[in-house]
Design an enzyme around this catalytic site. Structure first.
Site, PDB file in Angstrom:
ATOM      1  N   LYS A  57       0.842  -1.200   0.000  1.00 41.71           N
ATOM      2  CA  LYS A  57       0.000   0.000   0.000  1.00 41.71           C
ATOM      3  C   LYS A  57       0.882   1.257   0.000  1.00 41.71           C
ATOM      4  O   LYS A  57       2.094   1.167   0.254  1.00 41.71           O
ATOM      5  CB  LYS A  57      -0.911  -0.011   1.234  1.00 41.71           C
ATOM      6  N   TYR A 276      16.389  30.430   8.283  1.00 39.09           N
ATOM      7  CA  TYR A 276      15.181  31.096   8.797  1.00 39.09           C
ATOM      8  C   TYR A 276      15.159  31.112  10.321  1.00 39.09           C
ATOM      9  O   TYR A 276      15.533  30.130  10.974  1.00 39.09           O
ATOM     10  CB  TYR A 276      13.932  30.337   8.324  1.00 39.09           C
TER      11      TYR A 276
HETATM   12  C1  LIG Z   1      -0.300  -1.765   6.867  1.00 36.88           C
HETATM   13  C2  LIG Z   1      -0.822  -3.071   7.326  1.00 36.88           C
HETATM   14  C3  LIG Z   1       0.035  -4.174   7.458  1.00 36.88           C
HETATM   15  C4  LIG Z   1       1.529  -4.069   7.322  1.00 36.88           C
HETATM   16  O1  LIG Z   1       2.037  -3.546   8.519  1.00 36.88           O
HETATM   17  P1  LIG Z   1       3.612  -3.316   8.775  1.00 36.88           P
HETATM   18  O2  LIG Z   1       3.673  -2.884  10.178  1.00 36.88           O
HETATM   19  O3  LIG Z   1       4.021  -2.272   7.810  1.00 36.88           O
HETATM   20  O4  LIG Z   1       4.288  -4.613   8.521  1.00 36.88           O
HETATM   21  C5  LIG Z   1      -0.541  -5.396   7.776  1.00 36.88           C
HETATM   22  N1  LIG Z   1      -1.874  -5.513   7.981  1.00 36.88           N
HETATM   23  C6  LIG Z   1      -2.720  -4.467   7.895  1.00 36.88           C
HETATM   24  C7  LIG Z   1      -4.155  -4.661   8.162  1.00 36.88           C
HETATM   25  C8  LIG Z   1      -2.217  -3.211   7.579  1.00 36.88           C
HETATM   26  O5  LIG Z   1      -3.053  -2.159   7.529  1.00 36.88           O
END
Ligand SMILES: *Cc1c(COP(=O)(O)O)cnc(C)c1O
Length: 388
Positions: A57, A276
């Site tokens: 994702k 800044y």
């Molecule tokens: C994002 C996600 C993962 C992966 O998690 P990590 O901590 O990045 O390994 C797994 N399961 C779900 C439901 C997620 O939303």
């Protein structure tokens, strides 16, 4: 913005890569696909006999959905998780035969897209399940879905009681549930009692789903041990080099490297300030290198230097140099006084890599490695190493 993406063979040296880098690019972001594959293999071997999926994702945590999905498919990964249907479309393009789950789930009008892409929604709400059932019935769709059961995170997922009530449907067979899953809230904290509570709740409820594969663990969950691994594990962050075991050394290989070009080298007298807000004062005659990366590139403003505050560090010719003053939108100043030879204008400086880890940057940014990776800007020229 036109963004050049180039691939170089694995094993090419850094200077070899530099030749590929566009002379006009202000920064280069290198993704080591071989390291992602090595990380996946490591997680897979830790999880046997469970299947090791990959979470891709958010553009594969900033690393690029398509190249990552292709490299992992070649390595033998068969199941991917994305958050949105748009990501699912990209994943499908790169992994024609993979099983693809969409974590954000189903909405009534999205049925044809799920069918077209041959993807599965992760369903976490009873109304959503009813809509999905209707879609499947009306369209004779038998592509299947995952069921997300909440075991204490209180984000997505049906309740334990709702899951319990589905038992008769499951017992009947032909129910269309291909995976039953839950998500750990505190997996990176080995000693958190939440882990054991979620494990116990999940174990009990999957008793109602006897023939359905079960999945509980993200990256850190895998390291909680075999009881947490069930039939399928869902690592994301660890694939991309984030430490899944924050209390111990990072077992994963680093994946992402960021370099930025020096656009100016200047001398600052003792007592003068840099940047800044004039928050950083030179305590000696100081040489400053200004590089072409800023908070618009995901180099968080919170990592800047001020008097009495330890800033993030960059690496030049193997030597660490601290930032000087606030990080601007497009520029960051670095104190390079201690280098044996002054750096040249046009030279590249390493902001991530060469020993500066994602987790170290996250510490300076006041966040976690996940946010460092997903914030990496799109002004960098992208180089993909290996993956073939
Ligand atoms: C994002 C996600 C993962 C992966 O998690 P990590 O901590 O990045 O390994 C797994 N399961 C779900 C439901 C997620 O939303």
């Amino acid at each position: 913005m036109a963004q050049t993406v180039i691939s170089v063979p694995s094993g090419m040296t850094a200077s070899g890569e530099a030749r590929f880098a566009d002379a006009a690019s202000n920064g280069v972001l290198t993704v080591d696909l071989d390291a992602i594959v090595a990380n996946w293999r490591k997680l897979e071997s830790r999880s046997v006999p469970a299947e090791c999926a990959a979470v891709i994702k958010a553009n594969a945590y900033g690393c690029g959905i398509e190249p990552v999905a292709r490299a992992l498919t070649k390595a033998g990964c068969k199941t991917f998780f994305v958050a949105t249907l748009d990501e699912a479309r990209r994943a499908r393009h790169a992994a024609a035969n993979a099983t693809i789950y969409v974590l954000n789930g189903f909405f009534a009008a999205t049925g044809p897209l799920y069918a077209d892409l041959n993807c599965r929604p992760v369903i976490g709400d009873m109304g959503e399940l009813a809509e999905w059932d209707t879609f499947c019935k009306v369209n004779h769709h038998a592509g299947g879905a995952a069921l997300h059961i909440d075991t204490g995170m209180n984000r997505l997922g049906i309740s334990l009681a709702e899951a319990q009530a589905l038992a008769p449907r499951i017992a009947q067979g032909n129910h269309g549930i291909m995976l039953v899953m839950s998500h750990l809230a505190c997996a990176e904290d080995l000693h958190n009692s939440m882990n054991g509570r979620q494990l116990a709740a999940f174990r009990e409820i999957i008793g109602q789903f006897p023939d359905v594969p079960a999945s509980l663990s993200n990256s850190s969950g895998i390291f909680l041990g075999a009881p947490y691994q069930f039939d399928l594990v869902r690592p994301g962050a660890a694939l991309y080099g984030v430490n899944p075991t924050p209390e111990a050394d990072n077992p994963m290989q680093p994946v992402v490297e960021v370099k930025a070009r020096i656009v100016q080298v200047r001398t600052v007298e003792k007592g003068e300030t840099v940047g800044y807000g004039a928050t950083w004062t030179a305590r000696r005659p100081t040489r400053i290198a200004v590089v072409a990366t800023g908070y618009a590139d995901g180099y968080f403003r919170s990592a800047g230097g001020a008097d009495g505050i330890r800033a993030a560090e960059a690496v030049i010719k193997g030597q660490r140099c601290p930032l000087a003053g606030r990080i601007s939108m497009d520029l960051t100043a670095i104190d390079v006084t201690d280098l044996p030879a002054p750096p040249r204008r046009g030279q590249m400086v390493t902001l991530l890599g060469d020993g500066v880890t994602v987790d170290e940057l996250a510490h300076h940014f006041g966040t976690i490695g996940y946010e460092v990776l997903t914030s990496l800007g799109d002004r960098y020229q992208r180089v993909y190493r290996g993956g073939t």
